[in-house]
Write a protein that holds these residues in place. Structure first.
Motif, short mmCIF file in Angstrom:
data_model
loop_
_atom_site.label_atom_id
_atom_site.label_comp_id
_atom_site.label_asym_id
_atom_site.label_seq_id
_atom_site.Cartn_x
_atom_site.Cartn_y
_atom_site.Cartn_z
N ARG A 194 0.96 -1.21 0.03
CA ARG A 194 0.01 -0.11 0.10
C ARG A 194 0.95 1.16 0.15
O ARG A 194 1.69 1.52 1.12
N VAL B 121 1.12 5.04 0.18
CA VAL B 121 0.18 6.31 0.56
C VAL B 121 0.91 7.55 0.33
O VAL B 121 2.18 7.86 0.67
N GLN C 133 -4.07 5.45 -9.51
CA GLN C 133 -4.39 5.26 -8.11
C GLN C 133 -5.44 4.05 -7.94
O GLN C 133 -5.92 3.36 -8.85
N THR D 221 -1.36 -1.36 -4.35
CA THR D 221 -2.62 -0.09 -4.09
C THR D 221 -1.99 0.97 -4.06
O THR D 221 -0.81 1.13 -3.20
N ASP E 177 -2.78 4.77 -2.54
CA ASP E 177 -4.02 5.66 -1.94
C ASP E 177 -3.30 7.09 -1.81
O ASP E 177 -2.02 7.38 -1.53
#
Length: 179
Positions: A65, A67, A77, A85, A87
């Motif tokens: 993830r 961020v 995104q 992923t 974010d």
């Protein structure tokens, strides 16, 4: 209560680079923190798309993830690939988003399972919050080293080799004459 970890125990914030990722299944990356560290290491601009590509190569095999602060500027995104992923904090800072992700992981996985979560950051408050929830922590230098290995063709696995193990390229297979 989560046991307090000592510096150098290889499980969070210590200096044992080879053991940081042992048993980790989820890596949460403080994107702007890592982006700045990579920019310093390569002395060039590093747009979000280039950061994502490098991290995907360096963290292959981990659920990741990434961020980032701010809003996406037309870049990728959400879930952009299996196990990766991106974010954006949008109206919140990335530190708060990371804190929520670690807290969620601690609730879902329990006190033992959250040990398989690692947060990559140099931000003291983010590190402290992750540790309070039982997650491991690695500094950006750990990830920069993995990125450099992935970019140089030595692969991400070299960054997590056992201490004392050879990090060089594998030998070519021997021919029948050499046997």
């Amino acid at each position: 209560m989560v046991p307090r970890r000592r510096r150098g125990d290889g499980r969070g914030g210590g200096t044992s680079r080879g053991e940081h990722a042992a048993g980790v299944t989820l890596v949460i990356v403080d994107g702007r923190n890592v982006q700045f560290a990579l920019r310093r290491a390569s002395t060039g601009d590093l747009p979000d798309a280039a950061l994502i590509a490098r991290l995907r190569a360096a963290l292959a095999g981990f659920e990741t993830r990434l961020v980032l602060d701010g809003h996406p500027a037309g870049g990728p995104q959400g879930r952009i690939a299996p196990g990766f992923t991106v974010d954006y904090g949008r109206l919140r800072d990335a530190d708060s988003v990371i804190g929520d992700l670690v807290a969620d992981a601690a609730r879902e996985r329990g006190p033992v399972g959250v040990d398989a979560v690692m947060v990559v950051t140099d931000d003291r408050m983010v590190r402290d919050q992750a540790r309070r929830h039982g997650a491991r922590v690695a500094g950006t230098s750990w990830l920069v080293e993995r990125v450099e290995r992935a970019v140089s063709g030595r692969g991400p696995g070299a960054a997590t080799a056992r201490p004392g193990a050879s990090i060089g390229r594998a030998r070519p297979p021997r021919s029948r004459r050499d046997r």
